[in-house]
Scaffold this active site. Structure first.
Site, PDB file in Angstrom:
ATOM      1  N   ILE A  21      32.326 -97.544 -23.935  1.00 52.57           N
ATOM      2  CA  ILE A  21      33.650 -97.169 -24.463  1.00 52.57           C
ATOM      3  C   ILE A  21      34.631 -97.919 -23.556  1.00 52.57           C
ATOM      4  O   ILE A  21      34.484 -97.899 -22.326  1.00 52.57           O
ATOM      5  CB  ILE A  21      33.863 -95.632 -24.426  1.00 52.57           C
ATOM      6  N   SER A  22      35.599 -98.607 -24.161  1.00 56.50           N
ATOM      7  CA  SER A  22      36.465 -99.488 -23.368  1.00 56.50           C
ATOM      8  C   SER A  22      37.306 -98.699 -22.375  1.00 56.50           C
ATOM      9  O   SER A  22      37.595 -97.514 -22.563  1.00 56.50           O
ATOM     10  CB  SER A  22      37.401-100.265 -24.290  1.00 56.50           C
ATOM     11  N   GLN A  23      37.744 -99.420 -21.361  1.00 52.46           N
ATOM     12  CA  GLN A  23      38.677 -98.875 -20.373  1.00 52.46           C
ATOM     13  C   GLN A  23      39.937 -98.410 -21.132  1.00 52.46           C
ATOM     14  O   GLN A  23      40.393 -99.097 -22.057  1.00 52.46           O
ATOM     15  CB  GLN A  23      39.003-100.023 -19.420  1.00 52.46           C
ATOM     16  N   PRO A  24      40.541 -97.272 -20.761  1.00 52.71           N
ATOM     17  CA  PRO A  24      41.710 -96.764 -21.501  1.00 52.71           C
ATOM     18  C   PRO A  24      42.819 -97.802 -21.664  1.00 52.71           C
ATOM     19  O   PRO A  24      43.404 -97.919 -22.746  1.00 52.71           O
ATOM     20  CB  PRO A  24      42.184 -95.586 -20.633  1.00 52.71           C
ATOM     21  N   ARG A  67      39.519 -88.046 -25.244  1.00 56.69           N
ATOM     22  CA  ARG A  67      38.564 -89.107 -24.884  1.00 56.69           C
ATOM     23  C   ARG A  67      37.233 -88.533 -24.395  1.00 56.69           C
ATOM     24  O   ARG A  67      36.167 -89.110 -24.636  1.00 56.69           O
ATOM     25  CB  ARG A  67      39.208 -89.999 -23.806  1.00 56.69           C
TER      26      ARG A  67
END
Lengths: 805, 228
Positions: free
Chosen positions: B78-81, B52
């Site tokens: 970038i989205s939260q994991p 990531r």
């Protein structure tokens, strides 16, 4: 009359000009913060900035002797500094060391430092302006009535000046123009022995103002404002900008910008491109093609439900905005459509600049457009309609708490009653909303409808209400007469064909409610049933959010916050998202607390440094605090009541503020001819108390019974209603100040600071009280404030006797 | 002596390792994803594998495994994991699946999918992001990811129908072309809601020509610390 060579007439003119600039600047800051940031933070910053008045009062009280010895140059110099700071503060606040973003405050704690810097930057222009006014009051205390008159008249015209400037200039250009007034004030008061230096400084100051006018610092909007995000789209650009008293209107175009809220999954055609309208950087509406014919996307949303039930001849569209609901009515061939929109600029845009983009929607032959507030229209209109429709309630600002403190008279039970009275016997009201989570908007709409029916003595709610939901939106329809079997069949057919689910019908089954669109949290249906049941009061109390219907006395539809809901929201969304949640009300409480703390530091603590005598302090605090609070409460109440009366929030506010200040200015002027005796003070404060108590009972009925009158007559009635108490309320301050200054000039400066700080704190406190207890209580407290002021008369009467005033 | 050799080996292995974030990544999967109920083994192992930190701006690499979205420029994140894992699990990917992603962003979600399925088609509307993500995915040897710079509204008709569609950008409607390009029996996940406010993550399923939806969980655009 001269004091150190300062002429009273010159001072009066200078204070008049300075007062115009201070009020206009204050309004400009609210305008600019609303555009670049978030309204509630504007509220926080400006309330602290206005405490500059309180700080100036304490400063004068502490250093009175040294300041008075230097008044010939100090008063014009403070005015000059105030002017220079006014034109440069916005530029400085946007530099990287100071730039603050309200949306980041819960994500990036270093923003608190920027917030404090911002507070300081905007505190200073008010502080220096207040120093010059405060010193003038002290040295010319025997002429206080005249000076206060100039101060109030100038302040009154400041609001009007701001409105005029908004209509002509962009927000970033206005501060330079406003700043010229204090600079000119300084020029008027230049002492002769410093003339050369001051002339040079004056020329330089004008040059600075002109520089900032020619090169205004572009307003940097938060990147989290909706317009900033839209401008990230492909080829997105601002194609139209206009500033107005309503706010900054911008229109954005992009080839990938489309509009179709809650579109049915059955829709197979192209979703049309649209332009988006932004008001102060927030999404206001979209400009779409009318899409005539049955295949238009407007037939594929839940808002089409009332048209599916029965053809509509006459349709009333409230808060018509950019015309989505109007386009829908036209596409269903309604013959008599009335669209009501308060914002004249939007109507003008749709009729002129963007007529082609909307297929000349606002020129349609079946359409009548009324430029007035929707609620005011309802109160004056006598026609009946087959359908009355409102836009999505979320577009009123609900759902994120941003408008929690905004009065929404259209979404009260009283408003729904009026709509109901405007229906033909088979007519319906239609109102839609996004299904937010946790559930708030749909539940509050339903509770409002149910309470309205209850007040209309209709108890079989399920026979009068129907609702249909899509994957994300819900439309409620309430019918004047009971739903008939044919309509129920049509509602089911409409839902089935568009993959929607009926939610409320007389014979609804559970499986029907989730046939096409299910929910992870199906308690939604339980909540709906609870509201429709006889236990709804208990449910309102138990539910995590405030979904109790709003009424005209507490018209805050979007105030959903209950204290217990805070932790719930934090768990769901996380603290970083706080700016997007229901925290508008919470921020008001924070603002109030910070004002009280700062006011304490600036006003109470300095007392320990002064030689003021014990008993006088408390009575001075009580008297000047009470009249500051009372005045502000009355002002806010008048604004609230006259919004409905005139149907325009901007002009109602400007008219009320200006009329009040001017009438109070006249009162203040005449007070210089009244003896500051115990009897007179009792009479004045007692009269104000009596007038306000009578207003508590009479104001609303008088306004309601005359709302249908011609504008001119209404304006006269409004002016008279405002003038009587305002005239009287202009007197207690100058008389009180004159009396205490006879004993101690430091006390007078301090009293002036208390009055200013109390007004600022009251402007926030009144919001809390109105939200919690309603306007009727606020007017009662205002009356009691003047009663309290009258009670402190004893000390003044002692002074009067002692000093033979 | 034995212990000394062991320490030496450990030090050497840490020194030679070219991915200093392995432990961060494993912790991320364990604490942010597994503990919140994600069970899909393919999604979990893919997220353990995809680096990531290579999908975020260099100055934010140390924050790459934080429990939050991060800015990637052009107002995008970038989205939260957890959201990446959740969306991946919901669409039930298998190695033969063909998927469409709308909103490539930095390419992270596409890379996670590419570890699991055969073909990932991804569309990004912002040209700069499209170019940079395509380059990044190539450098990381993802040969089964196809990037296109276009308006995601129209989907990717030439490669339709898709077993699953993931939409990462919020919308106030579900684009009709995407429903059309969804295979019968396919699943689409999309955040929807009122413009510029909170959104609901929605699952759209197509079965026997009938389209149904299920609202799953609320999502919101999260403010982030401005990169200096």
């Amino acid at each position: 009359m001269n004091y150190f060579g300062l002429n009273i007439k010159k001072i009066s003119v200078a204070i008049f000009l300075l007062s115009i600039s201070i009020i206009a600047y204050q309004l400009l800051l609210i305008h600019i913060f609303s555009i670049t940031q978030w309204y509630h933070f504007a509220f926080m910053v400006i309330s602290v900035a206005l405490l500059g008045f309180g700080a100036a009062g304490s400063f004068i009280a502490l250093f009175k002797n040294r300041l008075i010895a230097n008044v010939p140059w100090l008063i014009p110099f403070s005015m000059l500094i105030s002017g220079l700071l006014q034109c440069s503060a916005i530029f400085i606040s946007q530099l990287s060391f100071a730039r603050f973003d309200s949306y980041l405050i819960f994500a990036d704690y270093s923003q608190f430092i920027n917030l404090i810097i911002t507070y300081l930057i905007f505190f200073l222009p008010f502080f220096f302006g207040a120093i010059s006014i405060g010193l003038s009051f002290i040295i010319y205390i025997d002429q206080i009535g005249k000076l206060y008159f100039s101060n109030l008249i100038g302040s009154g015209l400041g609001g009007i000046t701001a409105l005029i400037l908004y209509s002509i200039f962009l927000p970033e250009e206005i501060s330079s123009l406003i700043s010229l007034l204090p600079i000119i004030s300084a020029l008027i008061l230049f002492p002769n022995n410093y003339k050369r230096i001051f002339t040079l400084i004056f020329i330089l100051s004008i040059a600075v103002s002109v520089f900032f006018f020619i090169n205004p610092s572009a307003l940097k909007k938060s990147e989290f404002k909706s317009i900033s995000k839209t401008l990230n789209l492909i080829d997105a650009k601002v194609v139209f900008t206009k500033n107005s008293p309503y706010g900054l209107i911008e229109v954005v175009s992009s080839p990938v910008l489309r509009y179709s809220q809650g579109l049915s999954l059955a829709y197979q055609k192209e979703v049309p491109q649209s332009k988006a309208i932004f008001l102060n950087g927030d999404w206001f509406g979209s400009i779409v093609k009318t899409n005539k014919g049955k295949n238009g996307f407007l037939h594929y949303t839940t808002t089409a439900l009332p048209y599916a039930m029965k053809e509509k001849e006459s349709v009333l569209i409230l808060n018509a905005g950019s015309g989505i609901e109007t386009a829908q009515a036209i596409s269903y061939n309604a013959n008599r459509i009335t669209a009501v929109e308060q914002n004249g600029i939007i109507i003008s845009l749709m009729k002129n600049e963007f007529a082609e983009d909307s297929d000349s929607l606002y020129h349609h032959k079946n359409l009548t457009i009324r430029n007035i507030d929707s609620r005011t229209f309802l109160q004056a209109d006598t026609n009946k309609y087959d359908l009355i429709t409102l836009p999505y309630t979320n577009s009123f600002g609900g759902g994120v708490g941003l408008y929690a403190l905004q009065e929404q008279y259209l979404l009260t039970v009283d408003s729904f009653e009026e709509m109901f009275d405007h229906l033909e016997s088979e007519g319906v009201i239609s109102v839609s909303s996004w299904i937010d989570y946790p559930f708030r908007n749909p539940l509050k709409i339903l509770s409002t409808i149910v309470e309205m029916l209850h007040k209309k003595k209709i108890s079989d709610y399920k026979n009068h209400i129907t609702a249909v939901k899509s994957w994300g939106t819900i439309t409620f329809v309430v019918k004047k007469s009971p739903l008939n079997s044919e309509e129920i069949v049509k509602i089911r057919s409409f839902s089935d064909s568009l993959m929607f689910d009926p939610i409320i019908l007389p014979d609804i089954s559970e499986s029907e409610r989730t046939k096409y669109n299910s929910m992870q949290d199906e308690k939604f249906f339980e909540y709906i049933d609870e509201i429709l049941s006889g236990h709804r009061s208990r449910f309102y109390d138990e539910y995590d959010f405030n979904i109790k219907p709003a009424n005209d006395d507490q018209p805050y539809f979007s105030q959903f916050l209950k204290w217990k809901s805070l932790s719930y929201l934090k768990d769901i969304y996380g603290i970083r998202n706080a700016p997007f949640l229901e925290i508008g009300y919470l921020l008001v409480i924070i603002t109030l607390i910070q004002i009280i703390i700062i006011a304490f530091v600036l006003i109470i603590l300095p007392l320990f440094k002064t030689d003021l005598k014990g008993n006088g302090k408390l009575k001075t605090l009580l008297y000047f605090g009470a009249i500051g609070l009372g005045y502000m409460f009355v002002e806010i109440i008048f604004i609230q009541r006259f919004i409905l009366y005139f149907g325009n929030i901007i002009y109602a506010a400007a008219a009320v503020i200006s009329s009040m200040l001017i009438c109070s200015g006249v009162g203040s002027y005449l007070s210089s001819k009244i003896k500051g005796s115990k009897r007179n003070l009792i009479f004045i404060c007692g009269s104000i108390f009596t007038v306000l108590i009578s207003y508590k009972f009479l104001l609303t009925p008088v306004l309601q019974s005359t709302i249908g009158f011609e504008f001119f007559l209404k304006a006269v009635i409004a002016f008279l209603l405002i003038a009587v108490p305002s005239f009287l309320m202009g007197m207690p301050f100058p008389i009180g100040l004159k009396i205490i200054s006879a004993e101690n000039k430091s006390l007078a400066a301090w009293a002036w600071g208390i009055n200013g700080s109390s007004s600022v704190a009251s402007s926030v406190l009144v919001v809390v009280l109105a939200l919690e207890f309603g306007f009727a209580t606020v007017i009662l407290i205002a009356a009691l404030s003047y009663f309290t002021a009258a009670l402190t008369k004893v000390s003044f009467s002692a002074f009067s006797r002692r000093y033979n005033l | 002596m034995h212990a000394l050799i062991l320490i030496l080996i450990l030090c050497l292995s840490a020194f030679l390792q070219d991915d200093p974030y392995v432990q961060d990544r494993e912790r991320m999967v364990r604490t942010q994803i597994e503990m919140r109920g994600i069970k899909d083994q393919a999604a979990l192992s893919s997220m353990k594998k995809v680096q990531r930190h290579l999908f975020v701006p260099k100055d934010l690499r140390d924050n790459a495994y934080d429990d939050r979205p991060l800015p990637i420029g052009y107002g995008q994140t970038i989205s939260q994991p957890f959201i990446v894992a959740y969306m991946t699990e919901i669409i039930r990917p298998n190695k033969n699946s063909k998927m469409l992603e709308i909103g490539t962003g930095s390419g992270y979600q596409a890379a996670v999918l590419a570890e699991i399925i055969s073909d990932v088609y991804t569309i990004e509307i912002i040209t700069e992001l499209s170019n940079s993500s395509e380059k990044r995915l190539k450098e990381l040897s993802y040969k089964n990811v196809y990037v296109k710079n276009a308006d995601g509204y129209y989907g990717w008709k030439e490669h339709a129908p898709f077993d699953a569609i993931i939409v990462t950008a919020a919308s106030e409607y579900i684009p009709p072309p995407l429903i059309e390009q969804l295979k019968d029996g396919g699943r689409m996940i999309i955040p929807v809601g009122s413009p510029f406010q909170t959104q609901m993550l929605m699952l759209v399923e197509k079965k026997d020509g009938k389209v149904t939806t299920k609202s799953l969980m609320p999502v919101i655009f999260v403010p982030f610390k401005r990169s200096k």
